[in-house]
Design a protein around this motif. Structure first.
Motif, PDB file in Angstrom:
ATOM      1  N   LYS A   5     -68.673-124.150  76.166  1.00 24.30           N
ATOM      2  CA  LYS A   5     -67.682-123.101  76.430  1.00 24.30           C
ATOM      3  C   LYS A   5     -68.457-121.648  75.914  1.00 24.30           C
ATOM      4  O   LYS A   5     -68.974-121.692  74.807  1.00 24.30           O
ATOM      5  N   GLU A   8     -63.687-117.368  77.362  1.00 23.06           N
ATOM      6  CA  GLU A   8     -62.350-117.871  77.951  1.00 23.06           C
ATOM      7  C   GLU A   8     -62.403-118.191  79.445  1.00 23.06           C
ATOM      8  O   GLU A   8     -61.786-119.030  79.733  1.00 23.06           O
ATOM      9  N   SER A  11     -67.526-121.778  81.343  1.00 22.84           N
ATOM     10  CA  SER A  11     -68.250-122.748  80.892  1.00 22.84           C
ATOM     11  C   SER A  11     -69.457-123.470  81.380  1.00 22.84           C
ATOM     12  O   SER A  11     -69.311-123.165  82.819  1.00 22.84           O
ATOM     13  N   ASN A 166     -62.865-132.478  69.765  1.00 21.61           N
ATOM     14  CA  ASN A 166     -64.163-132.161  70.650  1.00 21.61           C
ATOM     15  C   ASN A 166     -65.000-133.061  71.428  1.00 21.61           C
ATOM     16  O   ASN A 166     -65.856-132.971  71.833  1.00 21.61           O
ATOM     17  N   ASP A 201     -68.577-125.288  71.586  1.00 20.68           N
ATOM     18  CA  ASP A 201     -68.015-123.928  71.806  1.00 20.68           C
ATOM     19  C   ASP A 201     -69.298-123.091  71.436  1.00 20.68           C
ATOM     20  O   ASP A 201     -69.394-123.079  69.951  1.00 20.68           O
ATOM     21  N   ARG A 203     -69.127-119.681  71.232  1.00 27.55           N
ATOM     22  CA  ARG A 203     -68.276-118.491  70.907  1.00 27.55           C
ATOM     23  C   ARG A 203     -68.158-118.509  69.318  1.00 27.55           C
ATOM     24  O   ARG A 203     -67.361-119.289  68.781  1.00 27.55           O
ATOM     25  N   LEU A 208     -63.373-123.325  68.979  1.00 27.09           N
ATOM     26  CA  LEU A 208     -62.502-124.096  69.689  1.00 27.09           C
ATOM     27  C   LEU A 208     -61.634-124.990  68.865  1.00 27.09           C
ATOM     28  O   LEU A 208     -62.127-126.232  68.561  1.00 27.09           O
ATOM     29  N   PRO A 211     -59.265-128.181  72.098  1.00 29.69           N
ATOM     30  CA  PRO A 211     -60.127-128.133  73.344  1.00 29.69           C
ATOM     31  C   PRO A 211     -58.969-128.123  74.501  1.00 29.69           C
ATOM     32  O   PRO A 211     -58.208-129.030  74.540  1.00 29.69           O
TER      33      PRO A 211
END
Length: 220
Positions: A5, A8, A11, A166, A201, A203, A208, A211
């Motif tokens: 990811k 938003e 991915s 995850n 993730d 970010r 996350l 998920p």
């Protein structure tokens, strides 16, 4: 299979599969999340397939591809996924089981997959819960090199899965029936399968925690 990811909306899709004496594939792509229920992906895949030469899968294939995935709930418990995928297959030519050096053949393929998942414990899907899925995919060929074999193959499979944060793990059985090189020549394959799907993730500011279903419950 993995999904990284980036934001938003964006991915990275990755999946890697190996079927002894049949094929190896590595597929990657960039996904755009139109909504939580609709995701588009475009990318490239590299394959090695039969025939086998010196114990190795010898036929190379390059495959640009793209897809749309639709994901939504049915009632309180079930989850339905539908996927439309396009493959452009560029393969080494084969004659009488021998690879022809420097010669390639290309065709198009459309794939339609539907998947239905149910929780085995409780009334909803989620972390630390087993689930059951029923799946089917039908594949069609088209292009100037396709004369009669427009139907490529059909894949039906059932999975038992378990989800943790995850990641999901799926164990199941697949029946494939594949069109042969002559009309009416169909080969059936019975396959045990084990799939692992992982979400990463990247970010740092938005971990996350929950998920999205389409990231964790995907099919190759």
């Amino acid at each position: 299979m993995s999904s990284i990811k980036l934001s938003e909306r964006i991915s990275i899709w990755n999946d890697l599969h190996y079927v002894p004496e049949s094929f190896f594939i590595y597929r990657t792509g960039l996904s755009w999340h139109f909504t939580p229920q609709v995701v588009g992906t475009a990318g490239y895949a590299f394959l090695n397939t039969s025939p086998i030469v010196d114990g190795l899968l010898a036929r190379s294939e390059h495959r640009p591809w793209g897809q749309l995935v639709f994901n939504f709930k049915i009632g309180e418990a079930a989850q339905f996924n539908h996927r439309v995928r396009y493959d452009y297959r560029i393969r080494q030519s084969v004659l009488a089981g021998e690879i022809l050096d420097g010669e390639w053949v290309a065709n198009h393929r459309l794939r339609f997959m539907s998947s239905l998942r149910f929780p085995l414990v409780g009334r909803s899907l989620g972390n630390y819960k087993p689930f059951f899925s029923i799946n089917n995919e039908i594949l069609f060929n088209f292009g100037k090199n396709i004369i009669w074999n427009y139907f490529d193959q059909n894949r039906s499979w059932i999975n038992f899965g378990y989800q943790i944060p995850n990641a999901t793990f799926q164990l199941g059985y697949m029946l494939r029936w594949v069109q042969g090189s002559t009309p009416g020549n169909v080969t059936y394959y019975h396959t045990a399968l084990f799939w692992v799907t992982h979400v990463i993730d990247s970010r740092k500011h938005k971990p996350l925690k929950e998920p999205e279903n389409e990231l964790l419950h995907r099919e190759p």
